[in-house]
Design a protein around this motif. Sequence first.
Motif, PDB file in Angstrom:
ATOM      1  N   THR A  82      41.204  52.413  42.228  1.00 33.98           N
ATOM      2  CA  THR A  82      42.189  51.457  42.836  1.00 33.98           C
ATOM      3  C   THR A  82      42.959  50.711  41.683  1.00 33.98           C
ATOM      4  O   THR A  82      43.835  49.836  41.859  1.00 33.98           O
ATOM      5  CB  THR A  82      42.000  50.684  43.831  1.00 33.98           C
ATOM      6  OG1 THR A  82      40.934  49.761  43.359  1.00 33.98           O
ATOM      7  CG2 THR A  82      41.244  51.584  44.984  1.00 33.98           C
ATOM      8  N   SER A  83      42.067  50.549  40.583  1.00 33.51           N
ATOM      9  CA  SER A  83      42.606  49.623  39.451  1.00 33.51           C
ATOM     10  C   SER A  83      43.237  50.392  38.230  1.00 33.51           C
ATOM     11  O   SER A  83      42.761  51.331  37.867  1.00 33.51           O
ATOM     12  CB  SER A  83      41.501  48.517  39.161  1.00 33.51           C
ATOM     13  OG  SER A  83      40.340  49.470  38.508  1.00 33.51           O
ATOM     14  N   MET A  84      43.961  49.501  37.433  1.00 28.65           N
ATOM     15  CA  MET A  84      44.651  50.022  36.222  1.00 28.65           C
ATOM     16  C   MET A  84      44.230  48.834  34.937  1.00 28.65           C
ATOM     17  O   MET A  84      44.584  47.959  35.571  1.00 28.65           O
ATOM     18  CB  MET A  84      46.094  50.437  36.388  1.00 28.65           C
ATOM     19  CG  MET A  84      46.421  51.426  37.406  1.00 28.65           C
ATOM     20  SD  MET A  84      47.801  51.111  38.137  1.00 28.65           S
ATOM     21  CE  MET A  84      47.566  50.075  39.193  1.00 28.65           C
ATOM     22  N   HIS A  85      43.764  49.167  33.997  1.00 25.66           N
ATOM     23  CA  HIS A  85      43.731  48.216  32.825  1.00 25.66           C
ATOM     24  C   HIS A  85      44.876  48.549  32.038  1.00 25.66           C
ATOM     25  O   HIS A  85      45.342  49.855  31.675  1.00 25.66           O
ATOM     26  CB  HIS A  85      42.551  48.585  31.961  1.00 25.66           C
ATOM     27  CG  HIS A  85      41.331  48.432  32.786  1.00 25.66           C
ATOM     28  ND1 HIS A  85      40.138  47.817  32.053  1.00 25.66           N
ATOM     29  CD2 HIS A  85      40.788  48.779  33.998  1.00 25.66           C
ATOM     30  CE1 HIS A  85      39.175  47.723  32.833  1.00 25.66           C
ATOM     31  NE2 HIS A  85      39.615  48.147  34.095  1.00 25.66           N
ATOM     32  N   ALA A 112      46.316  48.450  42.963  1.00 28.92           N
ATOM     33  CA  ALA A 112      47.435  48.928  43.705  1.00 28.92           C
ATOM     34  C   ALA A 112      46.816  48.637  45.278  1.00 28.92           C
ATOM     35  O   ALA A 112      45.688  48.631  45.602  1.00 28.92           O
ATOM     36  CB  ALA A 112      47.550  50.335  43.650  1.00 28.92           C
ATOM     37  N   VAL A 113      47.734  48.173  45.982  1.00 28.89           N
ATOM     38  CA  VAL A 113      47.411  47.886  47.455  1.00 28.89           C
ATOM     39  C   VAL A 113      48.555  48.499  48.261  1.00 28.89           C
ATOM     40  O   VAL A 113      49.519  48.770  47.758  1.00 28.89           O
ATOM     41  CB  VAL A 113      47.416  46.246  47.406  1.00 28.89           C
ATOM     42  CG1 VAL A 113      46.322  45.602  46.944  1.00 28.89           C
ATOM     43  CG2 VAL A 113      48.756  45.613  47.224  1.00 28.89           C
ATOM     44  N   ASP A 114      47.955  48.889  49.516  1.00 26.81           N
ATOM     45  CA  ASP A 114      49.094  49.529  50.323  1.00 26.81           C
ATOM     46  C   ASP A 114      49.574  48.517  51.292  1.00 26.81           C
ATOM     47  O   ASP A 114      49.603  47.173  50.944  1.00 26.81           O
ATOM     48  CB  ASP A 114      48.273  50.486  51.422  1.00 26.81           C
ATOM     49  CG  ASP A 114      46.995  49.715  52.090  1.00 26.81           C
ATOM     50  OD1 ASP A 114      47.102  48.526  52.384  1.00 26.81           O
ATOM     51  OD2 ASP A 114      46.062  50.418  52.938  1.00 26.81           O
ATOM     52  N   GLU A 115      50.267  48.942  52.465  1.00 25.83           N
ATOM     53  CA  GLU A 115      51.271  48.119  53.292  1.00 25.83           C
ATOM     54  C   GLU A 115      50.361  46.719  54.009  1.00 25.83           C
ATOM     55  O   GLU A 115      50.945  45.797  54.142  1.00 25.83           O
ATOM     56  CB  GLU A 115      52.023  48.795  54.072  1.00 25.83           C
ATOM     57  CG  GLU A 115      52.972  49.754  53.631  1.00 25.83           C
ATOM     58  CD  GLU A 115      52.260  51.033  53.153  1.00 25.83           C
ATOM     59  OE1 GLU A 115      51.248  51.194  53.439  1.00 25.83           O
ATOM     60  OE2 GLU A 115      52.713  51.728  52.210  1.00 25.83           O
ATOM     61  N   GLU A 116      49.086  47.039  54.148  1.00 24.67           N
ATOM     62  CA  GLU A 116      48.219  46.116  54.494  1.00 24.67           C
ATOM     63  C   GLU A 116      47.487  45.187  53.669  1.00 24.67           C
ATOM     64  O   GLU A 116      46.795  44.348  53.983  1.00 24.67           O
ATOM     65  CB  GLU A 116      47.231  46.750  55.870  1.00 24.67           C
ATOM     66  CG  GLU A 116      47.837  47.208  56.886  1.00 24.67           C
ATOM     67  CD  GLU A 116      47.860  48.548  56.869  1.00 24.67           C
ATOM     68  OE1 GLU A 116      46.956  49.462  56.611  1.00 24.67           O
ATOM     69  OE2 GLU A 116      48.983  49.123  57.429  1.00 24.67           O
ATOM     70  N   GLY A 117      47.706  45.300  52.447  1.00 27.28           N
ATOM     71  CA  GLY A 117      47.306  44.704  51.139  1.00 27.28           C
ATOM     72  C   GLY A 117      45.997  45.027  50.800  1.00 27.28           C
ATOM     73  O   GLY A 117      45.083  44.427  50.034  1.00 27.28           O
ATOM     74  N   LYS A 118      45.519  46.303  51.339  1.00 29.32           N
ATOM     75  CA  LYS A 118      44.044  46.774  51.016  1.00 29.32           C
ATOM     76  C   LYS A 118      44.293  47.828  49.701  1.00 29.32           C
ATOM     77  O   LYS A 118      45.230  48.177  49.667  1.00 29.32           O
ATOM     78  CB  LYS A 118      43.699  47.705  52.170  1.00 29.32           C
ATOM     79  CG  LYS A 118      43.523  47.023  53.574  1.00 29.32           C
ATOM     80  CD  LYS A 118      42.409  46.303  53.597  1.00 29.32           C
ATOM     81  CE  LYS A 118      42.091  45.779  55.024  1.00 29.32           C
ATOM     82  NZ  LYS A 118      42.095  44.374  55.143  1.00 29.32           N
ATOM     83  N   PRO A 119      43.136  47.511  48.861  1.00 28.06           N
ATOM     84  CA  PRO A 119      43.308  48.473  47.616  1.00 28.06           C
ATOM     85  C   PRO A 119      43.487  50.021  48.095  1.00 28.06           C
ATOM     86  O   PRO A 119      42.882  50.484  49.070  1.00 28.06           O
ATOM     87  CB  PRO A 119      41.825  48.157  47.174  1.00 28.06           C
ATOM     88  CG  PRO A 119      41.502  46.911  47.534  1.00 28.06           C
ATOM     89  CD  PRO A 119      41.894  46.663  48.797  1.00 28.06           C
TER      90      PRO A 119
END
Length: 159
Positions: A82-85, A112-119
């Motif tokens: 879910t992450s990017m460096h 990156a997060v979805d509409e609910e703020g979850k990764p």
Amino acid sequence: MAGKDRQITLRFLAEPSDQNFGGKVHGGAVMKWIDLAAYACAAGWSGHYCITAYAGGIRFVKPILVGSIVEVSAKVIYTGRTSMHIGLDVRAGDPKESERYLTTHCIVIMVAVDEEGKPTDVPEWIPSTKKDKRLRESAIRLMEMRKKIGAEMEAHVKS
């Protein structure tokens, strides 16, 4: 389109309001520009809203003069689930000339997060050139170092 553009360059004009007490561009202004470029890069790669999880290794190499054109180049150098460096270089110079000098560089980790703020999952970036493979390996080594530093810092935050 997600997973296609792994780099972006934003340009700013260093204004008098960006000035510190020494007459150069304030480090906080540079850090804001870095965060903006990291976001634009990560959102472009992932196709999602992204949040800053970590900014580190920031190295201020040379000052930026008010009136300079500032270019903040950001590119994906490693992806997790879910992450990017994002590797960033800041260059500046007289807008009347084409030469730019390195002023600052660092790595920012965006999630990156979805509409609910979850990764949420991001497209995997697979390096193809030797240079990109070295950047990815460097990001992995830095990740390991951050884990060690985080463990050491625990002693300072617990009473």
